[in-house]
Design a protein around this motif. Structure first.
Motif, short mmCIF file in Angstrom:
data_model
loop_
_atom_site.label_atom_id
_atom_site.label_comp_id
_atom_site.label_asym_id
_atom_site.label_seq_id
_atom_site.Cartn_x
_atom_site.Cartn_y
_atom_site.Cartn_z
N TYR A 38 0.84 -1.20 0.00
CA TYR A 38 0.00 0.00 0.00
C TYR A 38 0.87 1.25 0.00
CZ TYR A 38 -3.12 3.65 1.72
OH TYR A 38 -3.81 4.82 1.88
N GLU A 39 1.86 1.29 0.89
CA GLU A 39 2.76 2.46 0.96
C GLU A 39 3.53 2.66 -0.34
OE1 GLU A 39 3.06 4.91 3.15
OE2 GLU A 39 1.38 4.01 4.23
N HIS A 40 3.97 1.57 -0.94
CA HIS A 40 4.68 1.65 -2.23
C HIS A 40 3.76 2.22 -3.32
CE1 HIS A 40 7.51 0.68 -5.40
NE2 HIS A 40 6.52 0.11 -6.05
N LEU A 41 2.54 1.70 -3.38
CA LEU A 41 1.57 2.20 -4.36
C LEU A 41 1.23 3.66 -4.11
CD1 LEU A 41 -0.91 -0.79 -4.63
CD2 LEU A 41 0.56 0.10 -6.45
N ARG A 42 1.09 4.03 -2.85
CA ARG A 42 0.78 5.42 -2.49
C ARG A 42 1.88 6.36 -2.97
NH1 ARG A 42 -2.07 8.93 0.08
NH2 ARG A 42 -1.22 10.40 1.56
N GLU A 43 3.12 6.02 -2.69
CA GLU A 43 4.25 6.86 -3.13
C GLU A 43 4.31 6.93 -4.66
OE1 GLU A 43 6.24 8.89 -1.39
OE2 GLU A 43 4.93 8.35 0.29
N ILE A 46 1.54 9.29 -5.84
CA ILE A 46 1.88 10.68 -5.56
C ILE A 46 2.90 11.17 -6.59
CG2 ILE A 46 3.05 12.21 -3.92
CD1 ILE A 46 1.65 10.55 -1.68
N THR A 47 3.89 10.34 -6.89
CA THR A 47 4.88 10.70 -7.91
C THR A 47 4.21 10.86 -9.27
OG1 THR A 47 6.63 9.55 -6.71
CG2 THR A 47 7.00 9.95 -9.06
N PHE A 48 3.33 9.94 -9.62
CA PHE A 48 2.61 10.00 -10.89
C PHE A 48 1.89 11.34 -11.05
CE2 PHE A 48 -1.42 9.46 -13.15
CZ PHE A 48 -1.01 8.92 -14.35
N PHE A 49 1.13 11.72 -10.03
CA PHE A 49 0.37 12.97 -10.10
C PHE A 49 1.30 14.19 -10.03
CE2 PHE A 49 -3.18 10.23 -8.40
CZ PHE A 49 -3.94 10.26 -9.57
N SER A 50 2.37 14.10 -9.27
CA SER A 50 3.31 15.22 -9.16
C SER A 50 4.01 15.49 -10.48
CB SER A 50 4.36 14.94 -8.08
OG SER A 50 3.78 14.87 -6.82
N VAL A 51 4.47 14.44 -11.14
CA VAL A 51 5.16 14.58 -12.43
C VAL A 51 4.24 15.22 -13.46
CG1 VAL A 51 6.12 13.25 -14.36
CG2 VAL A 51 6.84 12.75 -12.03
N ARG A 53 2.12 17.39 -12.77
CA ARG A 53 1.82 18.71 -12.22
C ARG A 53 0.37 18.88 -11.76
NH1 ARG A 53 5.58 21.90 -16.46
NH2 ARG A 53 7.52 21.25 -15.52
N ALA A 54 -0.14 17.82 -11.18
CA ALA A 54 -1.48 17.90 -10.60
C ALA A 54 -1.43 18.86 -9.41
CB ALA A 54 -1.95 16.53 -10.16
N PRO A 55 -2.48 19.63 -9.20
CA PRO A 55 -2.45 20.62 -8.12
C PRO A 55 -2.40 20.01 -6.71
CG PRO A 55 -4.62 20.54 -9.11
CD PRO A 55 -3.73 19.66 -9.95
N THR A 56 -2.96 18.83 -6.53
CA THR A 56 -3.02 18.21 -5.20
C THR A 56 -2.73 16.70 -5.31
OG1 THR A 56 -5.38 17.91 -5.46
CG2 THR A 56 -4.67 19.90 -4.28
N PRO A 57 -1.48 16.33 -5.50
CA PRO A 57 -1.16 14.90 -5.69
C PRO A 57 -1.62 13.99 -4.55
CG PRO A 57 0.75 16.27 -6.17
CD PRO A 57 -0.29 17.17 -5.60
N GLU A 58 -1.49 14.45 -3.30
CA GLU A 58 -1.89 13.61 -2.18
C GLU A 58 -3.40 13.40 -2.16
OE1 GLU A 58 0.12 16.29 -1.79
OE2 GLU A 58 2.03 15.34 -1.33
N GLU A 59 -4.15 14.46 -2.42
CA GLU A 59 -5.62 14.33 -2.46
C GLU A 59 -6.06 13.42 -3.59
OE1 GLU A 59 -8.02 17.87 -2.37
OE2 GLU A 59 -6.63 18.86 -1.00
N LEU A 60 -5.42 13.55 -4.74
CA LEU A 60 -5.77 12.69 -5.87
C LEU A 60 -5.43 11.23 -5.57
CD1 LEU A 60 -4.59 15.01 -8.77
CD2 LEU A 60 -6.95 14.32 -8.28
N THR A 61 -4.33 11.02 -4.88
CA THR A 61 -3.96 9.66 -4.49
C THR A 61 -4.99 9.08 -3.54
OG1 THR A 61 -1.61 10.12 -4.81
CG2 THR A 61 -2.18 8.29 -3.35
N ASP A 62 -5.40 9.86 -2.53
CA ASP A 62 -6.43 9.39 -1.60
C ASP A 62 -7.73 9.10 -2.33
OD1 ASP A 62 -4.65 9.65 0.50
OD2 ASP A 62 -5.42 11.60 1.13
N GLU A 63 -8.11 9.97 -3.25
CA GLU A 63 -9.34 9.76 -4.01
C GLU A 63 -9.25 8.50 -4.86
OE1 GLU A 63 -13.19 10.40 -5.48
OE2 GLU A 63 -12.17 11.25 -3.74
N THR A 64 -8.07 8.23 -5.42
CA THR A 64 -7.87 7.01 -6.22
C THR A 64 -8.09 5.77 -5.36
OG1 THR A 64 -6.31 8.16 -7.66
CG2 THR A 64 -6.23 5.75 -7.65
N PHE A 65 -7.48 5.75 -4.18
CA PHE A 65 -7.67 4.60 -3.28
C PHE A 65 -9.12 4.48 -2.84
CE2 PHE A 65 -2.99 4.63 -2.51
CZ PHE A 65 -2.75 3.30 -2.84
#
Length: 70
Positions: A38-43, A46-51, A53-65
């Motif tokens: 889970y932690e590996h997928l989460r990181e 977050i990298t996927f959305f950051s690269v 240039r998503a405005p909120t990578p952590e929020e998008l990651t949480d929404e994905t899960f």
């Protein structure tokens, strides 16, 4: 007509403990291994959305899960 909303406008729904447990179980029957996955997928997400240039990578990651577990 379909309405679209940004994540900021959507009401954030947290993952229930039951849904989170089921998500972990799907990742691996061993809870500690599932937690690592889970932690590996989460990181990675977050990298996927950051690269991209998503405005909120952590929020998008949480929404994905949340969507996957839902």
């Amino acid at each position: 007509m379909i309405e679209t909303q940004s994540l900021k406008q959507k009401k954030y729904q947290e993952l229930s403990q039951e849904a989170f447990d089921l998500l972990l179980q799907a990742l691996d029957p061993d809870r500690s291994v599932a937690g690592e996955k889970y932690e590996h997928l989460r990181e990675a997400l977050i990298t996927f959305f950051s690269v991209r240039r998503a405005p909120t990578p952590e929020e998008l990651t949480d929404e994905t899960f949340n969507r996957v577990a839902g």
